[in-house]
Design a protein around this motif. Structure first.
Motif, short mmCIF file in Angstrom:
data_model
loop_
_atom_site.label_atom_id
_atom_site.label_comp_id
_atom_site.label_asym_id
_atom_site.label_seq_id
_atom_site.Cartn_x
_atom_site.Cartn_y
_atom_site.Cartn_z
N ALA A 31 0.82 -1.21 0.00
CA ALA A 31 0.00 0.00 0.00
C ALA A 31 0.85 1.26 0.00
CB ALA A 31 -0.93 0.00 1.22
N ALA B 157 0.52 3.74 -2.99
CA ALA B 157 -0.72 4.50 -2.97
C ALA B 157 -0.73 5.55 -1.87
CB ALA B 157 -1.91 3.55 -2.80
N HIS C 41 -0.93 3.11 -11.53
CA HIS C 41 -2.18 3.07 -10.78
C HIS C 41 -1.99 2.11 -9.61
CE1 HIS C 41 -4.42 4.29 -14.72
NE2 HIS C 41 -3.92 5.34 -14.07
N GLY D 45 -3.93 1.76 -6.68
CA GLY D 45 -5.05 1.34 -5.86
C GLY D 45 -5.27 -0.16 -5.89
N GLY D 46 -5.21 -0.76 -7.08
CA GLY D 46 -5.37 -2.20 -7.20
C GLY D 46 -4.27 -2.96 -6.50
N ALA E 97 -2.62 -1.94 -3.82
CA ALA E 97 -2.88 -1.87 -2.38
C ALA E 97 -3.96 -2.87 -1.97
CB ALA E 97 -3.29 -0.45 -2.00
N LEU E 98 -5.02 -2.98 -2.76
CA LEU E 98 -6.10 -3.92 -2.44
C LEU E 98 -5.61 -5.36 -2.52
CD1 LEU E 98 -9.15 -2.28 -4.26
CD2 LEU E 98 -8.70 -2.38 -1.79
#
Length: 482
Positions: free
Chosen positions: A89, A92, A167, A169-170, A172-173
């Protein structure tokens, strides 16, 4: 035993995932320089060796206080999973500083050591049967291989995509999902194994456990040599496969197919070797696995111009490697019993930490040696390599694991502890624990006596149960020698 083995899915998911992707994450996603990223990884590897020993000391101390392996795994699972999620994470969150990365990586590796050491040591208490330990070793590798597939199909592509698209975000998830899966898996493992290794009997349950293992013992020396060969030589084929496919056989696109064949062979090996553990000794099957991998490595070298032959050889290597990476853990659990018999102390946590440190240290040394040799022979990234460099690559990727396999076969011929002998050893240990200590054996026998016996001379006699316990302790050495 299956629930215990599921812990290997969680461990392989986070540790294997970090091992494969974190260097790329540092350089291509977080923007660190190659030298800075390499120094950070070497720092983390050095930390691993210290963390394993510290974890062993803590586990031994907690066990003496009544907190066993399962309890340690349970309390360390969430911090470890959280630290793993934090690392992925960080892009991000905008956390790009090397100091922040170093702290996050060290927290993750330290928490992982607190999971890894007791989870491995717990294997010696999940079952005392030699055949069952072979099956558990197979279950562990099965779950580890399943985690490797998840890493290859999910985690690695997402890290690559984050590096190209920026990018985060993905990513981190994905890190959060993997960390959560790890924590849940380890909590399940701890709960299912809660009846084993609780350590609730106090210091008596440890019987002298410690990290200062008897290094002069032949069994300890043999397991140490096996750890060095397993960590240094065997993984060299996988580490060099990208170089062999790109520069030697000149088929870069085939690397993925070869890795797939290696994994398929390993899956088949897990099933095959696990089925054989009921009939044959683990040391004999481990030697056979090394021999199979040697045959596969030689076949790969003979098929450099034949793609189909390379695929078949990779599958054979994977089949052999399943035994190579699977069975040492069951053999190590048996070694704990052997060392306990010889020294009267059960170096359970200590021996597993000893083996882990040697495997990790030899693995790091192997990676460093490969890099040093490639640099010494004149390897130039992205360019056509001269014949001398190609020969060097073949020596590293095929010759090194082949020689290591031959040495392992010779070493394992010295192991004579089969299922029958181990069963007699376990029975002898139980008898000795019941009556070898004159004070505890006498006390236990008298407490369970139905009445006080009297001799003709009028002296107090031992109860029948106490006499039987002492006679068993006298017979124990003869049982082991048989």
């Amino acid at each position: 035993m299956l629930a215990y083995a599921t812990g290997n899915f969680g461990k392989a998911l986070v540790f294997g995932g970090a091992d494969l992707t974190i260097l790329f994450l540092l350089t291509d996603v977080l923007g660190l320089g190659g030298g800075e990223a390499a120094a950070l990884m070497l720092f983390a590897i050095a930390g691993d060796l210290i963390f394993d020993l510290l974890a062993a000391r803590l586990v031994i101390r907690w066990r003496a206080a009544g907190r066993g392996y399962s309890w340690v795994v349970g309390i360390a699972a969430m911090p470890c999973g959280g630290a793993f999620a934090l690392i992925y994470a960080m892009p991000a969150l905008g956390m790009h500083r090397a100091a922040m990365l170093a702290v996050a990586i060290l927290v993750f590796r330290g928490a992982y050591a607190l999971v890894d050491v007791p989870h491995n040591a717990l294997m010696a208490q999940v079952t005392s049967d030699s055949r069952a330990r072979g099956r558990v070793s197979g279950y562990r590798l099965l779950f580890s291989t399943a985690a490797a597939l998840a890493i290859a199909t999910l985690l690695t592509p997402l890290v690559q995509q984050a590096g190209h698209s920026r990018h985060f975000g993905g990513l981190a998830l994905t890190g959060l999902a993997a960390g959560l899966a790890f924590a849940l898996t380890m909590l399940l493992c701890a709960w299912a194994s809660g009846g084993q290794g609780r350590g609730d009997r106090g210091p008596a349950a440890l019987r002298g456990d410690g990290i200062a293992v008897p290094l002069r013992d032949p069994m300890v020396l043999a397991m140490g040599a096996l750890a060095l060969l397993t960590g240094f030589a065997a993984p060299a084929f996988g580490r060099m496969l990208l170089y062999l496919g790109t520069y030697v056989v000149d088929r870069p696109g085939a690397v993925t197919l070869l890795l797939g064949a290696l994994t398929i062979g390993q899956f088949g090996g897990v099933l095959g070797w696990t089925a054989l553990t009921h009939r044959f000794s683990k040391s004999g099957l481990l030697g056979a696995g090394h021999a199979v991998s040697v045959v596969g490595l030689a076949g790969f070298g003979l098929c450099l111009g034949w793609p189909a032959g390379q695929m078949a050889a990779a599958a054979v290597i994977g089949f052999g490697f399943a035994s190579v990476f699977m069975l040492p853990w069951g053999l190590l659990a048996d070694a704990v019993d052997v060392v306990e018999w010889r020294h009267g102390r059960r170096f359970e946590t200590g021996l597993f930490a000893f083996y882990l440190v040697l495997v990790k240290a030899s693995g790091a040394a192997s990676t460093a040696a490969i890099g040093g040799v490639l640099n010494a022979i004149g390897y130039t990234p992205g360019a056509a390599q001269p014949i001398a460099v190609q020969i060097g690559m073949l020596g590293l990727g095929l010759g090194l694991p082949l020689v290591g396999g031959v040495l392992a076969v010779l070493l394992l011929r010295r192991f004579t502890l089969d299922h029958g002998r181990h069963a007699r050893l376990v029975r002898a240990l139980r008898r000795r624990q019941a009556g070898a200590d004159p004070v505890s054996g006498l006390k236990r026998g008298l407490e369970k006596s139905s009445g006080e016996g009297v001799t003709l001379a009028g002296a107090t006699a031992l109860s029948a149960q106490a006499r039987q316990s002492m006679s068993r302790s006298i017979a124990a050495p003869a049982a082991v020698r048989s």
